[in-house]
Design a protein around this motif. Structure first.
Motif, PDB file in Angstrom:
ATOM      1  N   SER A 240      47.681  33.363  51.597  1.00  0.00           N
ATOM      2  CA  SER A 240      48.974  32.793  51.262  1.00  0.00           C
ATOM      3  C   SER A 240      48.824  31.486  50.501  1.00  0.00           C
ATOM      4  O   SER A 240      49.704  31.090  49.757  1.00  0.00           O
ATOM      5  CB  SER A 240      49.811  32.579  52.522  1.00  0.00           C
TER       6      SER A 240
ATOM      7  N   SER B 106      46.347  30.927  48.357  1.00  0.00           N
ATOM      8  CA  SER B 106      45.741  31.192  47.058  1.00  0.00           C
ATOM      9  C   SER B 106      46.817  31.626  46.074  1.00  0.00           C
ATOM     10  O   SER B 106      47.993  31.635  46.382  1.00  0.00           O
ATOM     11  CB  SER B 106      44.683  32.290  47.189  1.00  0.00           C
ATOM     12  N   CYS B 107      46.427  32.024  44.910  1.00  0.00           N
ATOM     13  CA  CYS B 107      47.364  32.489  43.892  1.00  0.00           C
ATOM     14  C   CYS B 107      47.646  33.976  44.031  1.00  0.00           C
ATOM     15  O   CYS B 107      48.185  34.598  43.137  1.00  0.00           O
ATOM     16  CB  CYS B 107      46.814  32.194  42.499  1.00  0.00           C
ATOM     17  N   PHE B 108      47.294  34.552  45.146  1.00  0.00           N
ATOM     18  CA  PHE B 108      47.499  35.972  45.386  1.00  0.00           C
ATOM     19  C   PHE B 108      48.985  36.293  45.383  1.00  0.00           C
ATOM     20  O   PHE B 108      49.775  35.645  46.044  1.00  0.00           O
ATOM     21  CB  PHE B 108      46.888  36.379  46.735  1.00  0.00           C
ATOM     22  N   GLN B 109      49.376  37.295  44.607  1.00  0.00           N
ATOM     23  CA  GLN B 109      50.768  37.742  44.595  1.00  0.00           C
ATOM     24  C   GLN B 109      50.805  39.181  45.055  1.00  0.00           C
ATOM     25  O   GLN B 109      50.045  40.023  44.568  1.00  0.00           O
ATOM     26  CB  GLN B 109      51.360  37.633  43.199  1.00  0.00           C
TER      27      GLN B 109
END
Length: 73
Positions: A11, A13-16
């Motif tokens: 959450s 990180s840049c994780f989408q």
């Protein structure tokens, strides 16, 4: 050797997510036909109207109706 990534790290990180975000439809109170009106007025008048709507919890249309009824229009 596999390591798992803690959910908090994902959450942050840049994780989408690839999951689609579901749009919630607005529930309208009235079944009457709706129309739009545009009013050009001094900022202090518009600000007072918006503050009135915020204070009473009314929509712009509800507040306009209330003010007009109170004025006998």
């Amino acid at each position: 050797m596999t390591t798992s990534v803690p959910p908090i790290a994902l959450s942050m990180s840049c994780f989408q997510s690839r999951e689609q975000v579901q749009r919630i439809k607005r529930v309208r109170k009235t079944s009457e036909p709706l129309d739009q009106a545009f009013a050009r007025a001094p900022i202090d008048v518009i600000n007072r109207f918006k503050q009135y709507c915020n204070d009473t919890g009314m929509s712009y249309g509800e507040a306009l109706d209330d003010l007009m009824r109170n004025a006998g229009i």
